[in-house]
Design a protein around this motif. Structure first.
Motif, PDB file in Angstrom:
ATOM      1  N   ASP A   1     -13.027   2.346   8.298  1.00  0.00           N
ATOM      2  CA  ASP A   1     -12.284   3.599   8.137  1.00  0.00           C
ATOM      3  C   ASP A   1     -13.113   4.759   8.665  1.00  0.00           C
ATOM      4  O   ASP A   1     -14.337   4.703   8.669  1.00  0.00           O
ATOM      5  CB  ASP A   1     -11.955   3.839   6.650  1.00  0.00           C
ATOM      6  CG  ASP A   1     -10.957   2.812   6.120  1.00  0.00           C
ATOM      7  OD1 ASP A   1      -9.982   2.521   6.825  1.00  0.00           O
ATOM      8  OD2 ASP A   1     -11.169   2.286   5.014  1.00  0.00           O
TER       9      ASP A   1
ATOM     10  N   TRP B   1     -14.818  -7.875  -2.752  1.00  0.00           N
ATOM     11  CA  TRP B   1     -15.148  -6.965  -1.662  1.00  0.00           C
ATOM     12  C   TRP B   1     -16.302  -7.525  -0.850  1.00  0.00           C
ATOM     13  O   TRP B   1     -17.288  -8.009  -1.415  1.00  0.00           O
ATOM     14  CB  TRP B   1     -15.556  -5.579  -2.178  1.00  0.00           C
ATOM     15  CG  TRP B   1     -14.371  -4.727  -2.534  1.00  0.00           C
ATOM     16  CD1 TRP B   1     -13.915  -4.450  -3.787  1.00  0.00           C
ATOM     17  CD2 TRP B   1     -13.491  -4.074  -1.624  1.00  0.00           C
ATOM     18  NE1 TRP B   1     -12.797  -3.650  -3.717  1.00  0.00           N
ATOM     19  CE2 TRP B   1     -12.525  -3.405  -2.389  1.00  0.00           C
ATOM     20  CE3 TRP B   1     -13.420  -3.980  -0.231  1.00  0.00           C
ATOM     21  CZ2 TRP B   1     -11.501  -2.660  -1.816  1.00  0.00           C
ATOM     22  CZ3 TRP B   1     -12.396  -3.236   0.338  1.00  0.00           C
ATOM     23  CH2 TRP B   1     -11.448  -2.590  -0.449  1.00  0.00           C
TER      24      TRP B   1
ATOM     25  N   MET C   1      -4.497   6.546  -2.475  1.00  0.00           N
ATOM     26  CA  MET C   1      -3.652   5.438  -2.012  1.00  0.00           C
ATOM     27  C   MET C   1      -3.781   4.326  -3.044  1.00  0.00           C
ATOM     28  O   MET C   1      -4.889   4.053  -3.528  1.00  0.00           O
ATOM     29  CB  MET C   1      -4.125   4.955  -0.654  1.00  0.00           C
ATOM     30  CG  MET C   1      -3.282   3.825  -0.108  1.00  0.00           C
ATOM     31  SD  MET C   1      -3.978   3.156   1.420  1.00  0.00           S
ATOM     32  CE  MET C   1      -5.176   2.018   0.783  1.00  0.00           C
TER      33      MET C   1
ATOM     34  N   THR D   1      -5.685  -1.527  -6.779  1.00  0.00           N
ATOM     35  CA  THR D   1      -6.869  -0.746  -6.404  1.00  0.00           C
ATOM     36  C   THR D   1      -6.429   0.674  -6.089  1.00  0.00           C
ATOM     37  O   THR D   1      -5.413   0.875  -5.407  1.00  0.00           O
ATOM     38  CB  THR D   1      -7.566  -1.383  -5.179  1.00  0.00           C
ATOM     39  OG1 THR D   1      -7.880  -2.737  -5.496  1.00  0.00           O
ATOM     40  CG2 THR D   1      -8.841  -0.644  -4.813  1.00  0.00           C
TER      41      THR D   1
ATOM     42  N   VAL E   1      -5.842  -6.150   3.538  1.00  0.00           N
ATOM     43  CA  VAL E   1      -5.470  -5.630   4.865  1.00  0.00           C
ATOM     44  C   VAL E   1      -6.387  -6.168   5.960  1.00  0.00           C
ATOM     45  O   VAL E   1      -6.276  -5.777   7.113  1.00  0.00           O
ATOM     46  CB  VAL E   1      -5.452  -4.079   4.905  1.00  0.00           C
ATOM     47  CG1 VAL E   1      -4.448  -3.526   3.907  1.00  0.00           C
ATOM     48  CG2 VAL E   1      -6.820  -3.500   4.622  1.00  0.00           C
TER      49      VAL E   1
ATOM     50  N   LEU F   1     -13.212   3.492  -3.983  1.00  0.00           N
ATOM     51  CA  LEU F   1     -12.252   2.435  -4.317  1.00  0.00           C
ATOM     52  C   LEU F   1     -12.417   2.085  -5.796  1.00  0.00           C
ATOM     53  O   LEU F   1     -13.430   1.503  -6.199  1.00  0.00           O
ATOM     54  CB  LEU F   1     -12.512   1.211  -3.436  1.00  0.00           C
ATOM     55  CG  LEU F   1     -12.324   1.480  -1.938  1.00  0.00           C
ATOM     56  CD1 LEU F   1     -13.282   0.662  -1.095  1.00  0.00           C
ATOM     57  CD2 LEU F   1     -10.884   1.188  -1.536  1.00  0.00           C
TER      58      LEU F   1
ATOM     59  N   LEU G   1       0.856  -1.192   0.000  1.00  0.00           N
ATOM     60  CA  LEU G   1       0.000   0.000   0.000  1.00  0.00           C
ATOM     61  C   LEU G   1       0.888   1.235   0.000  1.00  0.00           C
ATOM     62  O   LEU G   1       1.814   1.316   0.803  1.00  0.00           O
ATOM     63  CB  LEU G   1      -0.881   0.037   1.254  1.00  0.00           C
ATOM     64  CG  LEU G   1      -1.776  -1.179   1.513  1.00  0.00           C
ATOM     65  CD1 LEU G   1      -2.170  -1.240   2.978  1.00  0.00           C
ATOM     66  CD2 LEU G   1      -3.007  -1.135   0.658  1.00  0.00           C
TER      67      LEU G   1
ATOM     68  N   ARG H   1     -10.868  -7.864  -7.494  1.00  0.00           N
ATOM     69  CA  ARG H   1     -10.834  -7.817  -6.028  1.00  0.00           C
ATOM     70  C   ARG H   1     -12.203  -8.201  -5.495  1.00  0.00           C
ATOM     71  O   ARG H   1     -13.232  -7.713  -5.969  1.00  0.00           O
ATOM     72  CB  ARG H   1     -10.449  -6.426  -5.524  1.00  0.00           C
ATOM     73  CG  ARG H   1     -10.300  -6.379  -3.994  1.00  0.00           C
ATOM     74  CD  ARG H   1      -9.910  -4.992  -3.531  1.00  0.00           C
ATOM     75  NE  ARG H   1      -8.501  -4.728  -3.673  1.00  0.00           N
ATOM     76  CZ  ARG H   1      -7.573  -4.959  -2.729  1.00  0.00           C
ATOM     77  NH1 ARG H   1      -7.906  -5.485  -1.571  1.00  0.00           N
ATOM     78  NH2 ARG H   1      -6.325  -4.674  -2.946  1.00  0.00           N
TER      79      ARG H   1
ATOM     80  N   HIS I   1     -11.922  -4.192   8.250  1.00  0.00           N
ATOM     81  CA  HIS I   1     -11.697  -3.017   9.106  1.00  0.00           C
ATOM     82  C   HIS I   1     -12.743  -1.948   8.827  1.00  0.00           C
ATOM     83  O   HIS I   1     -13.563  -2.088   7.919  1.00  0.00           O
ATOM     84  CB  HIS I   1     -10.282  -2.460   8.884  1.00  0.00           C
ATOM     85  CG  HIS I   1     -10.086  -1.920   7.501  1.00  0.00           C
ATOM     86  ND1 HIS I   1      -9.828  -2.722   6.416  1.00  0.00           N
ATOM     87  CD2 HIS I   1     -10.152  -0.664   7.012  1.00  0.00           C
ATOM     88  CE1 HIS I   1      -9.728  -1.994   5.326  1.00  0.00           C
ATOM     89  NE2 HIS I   1      -9.922  -0.731   5.654  1.00  0.00           N
TER      90      HIS I   1
ATOM     91  N   SER J   1      -3.053   0.277  -3.869  1.00  0.00           N
ATOM     92  CA  SER J   1      -2.605  -1.008  -3.349  1.00  0.00           C
ATOM     93  C   SER J   1      -2.327  -1.942  -4.514  1.00  0.00           C
ATOM     94  O   SER J   1      -3.052  -1.934  -5.513  1.00  0.00           O
ATOM     95  CB  SER J   1      -3.661  -1.617  -2.434  1.00  0.00           C
ATOM     96  OG  SER J   1      -4.794  -1.994  -3.171  1.00  0.00           O
TER      97      SER J   1
ATOM     98  N   SER K   1      -7.508   4.025  -4.232  1.00  0.00           N
ATOM     99  CA  SER K   1      -8.468   4.525  -3.228  1.00  0.00           C
ATOM    100  C   SER K   1      -8.388   6.043  -3.147  1.00  0.00           C
ATOM    101  O   SER K   1      -7.364   6.590  -2.713  1.00  0.00           O
ATOM    102  CB  SER K   1      -8.132   3.989  -1.833  1.00  0.00           C
ATOM    103  OG  SER K   1      -8.002   2.602  -1.864  1.00  0.00           O
TER     104      SER K   1
ATOM    105  N   HIS L   1     -15.496  -3.320   6.077  1.00  0.00           N
ATOM    106  CA  HIS L   1     -15.225  -3.832   4.725  1.00  0.00           C
ATOM    107  C   HIS L   1     -13.936  -4.626   4.678  1.00  0.00           C
ATOM    108  O   HIS L   1     -13.061  -4.459   5.531  1.00  0.00           O
ATOM    109  CB  HIS L   1     -15.192  -2.683   3.713  1.00  0.00           C
ATOM    110  CG  HIS L   1     -14.166  -1.622   4.010  1.00  0.00           C
ATOM    111  ND1 HIS L   1     -14.349  -0.646   4.977  1.00  0.00           N
ATOM    112  CD2 HIS L   1     -12.945  -1.375   3.465  1.00  0.00           C
ATOM    113  CE1 HIS L   1     -13.301   0.163   4.984  1.00  0.00           C
ATOM    114  NE2 HIS L   1     -12.423  -0.269   4.090  1.00  0.00           N
TER     115      HIS L   1
HETATM  116  C1  SIN Z   1      -8.920  -0.349   2.403  1.00  0.00           C
HETATM  117  O1  SIN Z   1      -9.868  -1.070   2.474  1.00  0.00           O
HETATM  118  O2  SIN Z   1      -8.944   0.736   2.999  1.00  0.00           O
HETATM  119  C2  SIN Z   1      -7.682  -0.783   1.685  1.00  0.00           C
HETATM  120  C3  SIN Z   1      -7.960  -0.965   0.263  1.00  0.00           C
HETATM  121  C4  SIN Z   1      -6.908  -1.733  -0.460  1.00  0.00           C
HETATM  122  O3  SIN Z   1      -6.387  -2.741   0.069  1.00  0.00           O
HETATM  123  O4  SIN Z   1      -6.645  -1.347  -1.565  1.00  0.00           O
END
Ligand code: SIN
Ligand code: CO
Length: 397
Positions: free
Chosen positions: A145, A160, A130, A217, A140, A151, A100, A158, A143, A132, A219, A206
């Motif tokens: 945020d 999700w 960001m 990805t 990751v 995204l 990341l 990916r 979690h 990844s 973000s 998520h």
């Molecule tokens: C995330 O869920 O905040 C990270 C996304 C990712 O792994 O690209």
């Protein structure tokens, strides 16, 4: 009354409408309210950066990067923060890891151009892009945020999983530094393809996992200062601009009835010295001022005793006539509030029976006439434990 049908969680976008609807509709129905999956938000999406260049950036001094490896068999997560070295990538293998890199928009103009479709949002609300890169199984972990995020699936697939359950537990695993959720039950799952977009408002659990092959990805993350940050910065800002001569003032002072008491008149003067805090409720103002004024300009702290007595032992000593001496570096004050009185000592606060609080503030040495009640003992014990009161055995005659 007709039941209101919530707007759909999944729509189809187009080159003309990346969100599948006009921005005003997105802001009204989804922004900060509910997640949205937009299929084909960016038809024919071409990643503006190659994985090797992202890895190169992760090795730069000053770039914010993390390499996260998941040992699925032992359910362990390893996090290495950047700057990374080539050797870090040599050990990663071809599954279960992700790289990341934050703030890539600041380093790469082509990546920054991805922000253009989001120009309907105030630019100062945008934090960064960001990126990844993940091999299959990489992610990751589940979690939450604190910020809105868009995204964009840039390369590969990916998976999700999200939860729209407002009552979903938010407790985090104590064993992982990634603030992963201890429990996660998805309500929706999708496989995103290049050009698809998932919008998540703050607080939605998520989990995104690379599927089938290499995955990138993008973000687009928002920022929103916490009330704590706003308050702290405003206070600093105002403090820098206030002249030193403007102080707490009490030309109307009347003789003190109880010397340590922060009374109503004192609180009114504090309010006068803090015009911008006029909206604060009395209890908050009192609690803050009591803590503040008892640590203000205090150069030292009493040392806490190495082996303080327990409550029962303290009671025994007090019943046997032991005295309590206030430590010279202890500053006390007390105040009556709507929910009882509070004793303040060097920035700390405890609930206190008013008569005892008043005596502790008035007398440097104190001997109780009767065995203390539970509330009195709890307060005296806390003060002895903190080194604010020191026990002196009764003198033999
Ligand atoms: C995330 O869920 O905040 C990270 C996304 C990712 O792994 O690209
Ligand atoms: Co996230």
């Amino acid at each position: 009354m007709k039941p209101t049908i919530p707007p759909p969680i999944e729509v189809r976008g187009s080159a003309r409408q990346p969100l599948g609807m006009p921005p005003a509709q997105f802001l009204r129905d989804y922004w900060q309210k509910r997640p949205l999956l937009v299929r084909h938000a960016f038809p024919g999406f071409q990643p503006p950066i190659a994985p090797e260049d992202l890895a190169g950036l992760a090795c730069e001094e000053g770039a914010l990067s993390r390499l996260i490896v998941h040992d699925a068999a032992r359910e362990r997560w390893k996090v290495k923060t950047g700057p990374l070295a080539e050797a870090d990538f040599a050990r990663t293998g071809d599954a279960n890891w992700t790289l990341l890199v934050q703030d890539v928009d600041k380093w790469d103009a082509d990546v920054a151009a991805l922000l253009e479709p989001f120009a309907f949002l105030p630019s100062w609300r945008v934090d960064d892009i960001m990126i990844s890169y993940a091999e299959p199984g990489g992610g990751v972990g589940a979690h939450v945020d604190q910020y809105d995020v868009f995204l964009i699936q840039g390369q590969g697939l990916r998976h999700w999983a999200i939860s729209t359950d407002p009552d979903a537990p938010r407790d985090v695993r104590p064993d992982v530094e990634l603030k992963q959720l201890a429990h996660f039950e998805p309500t929706h799952e999708w496989l995103l393809e290049p050009g698809d977009l998932l919008y998540l408002p703050p607080g939605v659990p998520h989990d995104g996992v690379a599927f089938g092959g290499p995955c990138m990805t993008f973000s687009v993350g928002m920022r929103a200062p916490s009330q704590a940050e706003l308050t702290g910065d405003l206070a600093d800002y105002l403090a820098e601009r206030l002249p030193d001569e403007l102080r707490y003032a009490d030309p109307d002072l009347a003789p003190a009835k109880a010397p340590g008491e922060i009374d109503r008149a004192a609180l009114a003067r504090v309010k006068a010295a803090l015009p911008f805090a006029a909206a604060l409720d009395e209890d908050t103002l009192r609690d803050w001022f009591g803590r503040f004024i008892t640590r203000y300009r205090l150069a030292q702290q009493p040392a806490a005793p190495a082996r303080p007595p327990g409550e029962a032992a303290l009671r025994k000593q007090l019943d046997a006539g032991a005295e309590l001496l206030r430590h010279p570096w202890t500053r006390l004050a007390w105040s009556r509030g709507r929910r009882g009185a509070t004793l303040f000592a060097n920035g700390e606060a405890w609930p206190a029976p008013p008569a005892l609080a008043a005596r502790l503030c008035a007398q440097r040495a104190l001997r109780l006439e009767a065995s203390p009640g539970e509330a009195e003992l709890a307060l005296l014990h806390a003060l002895v434990e903190g080194g604010h009161l020191v026990l002196r055995k009764p003198r033999r005659r």
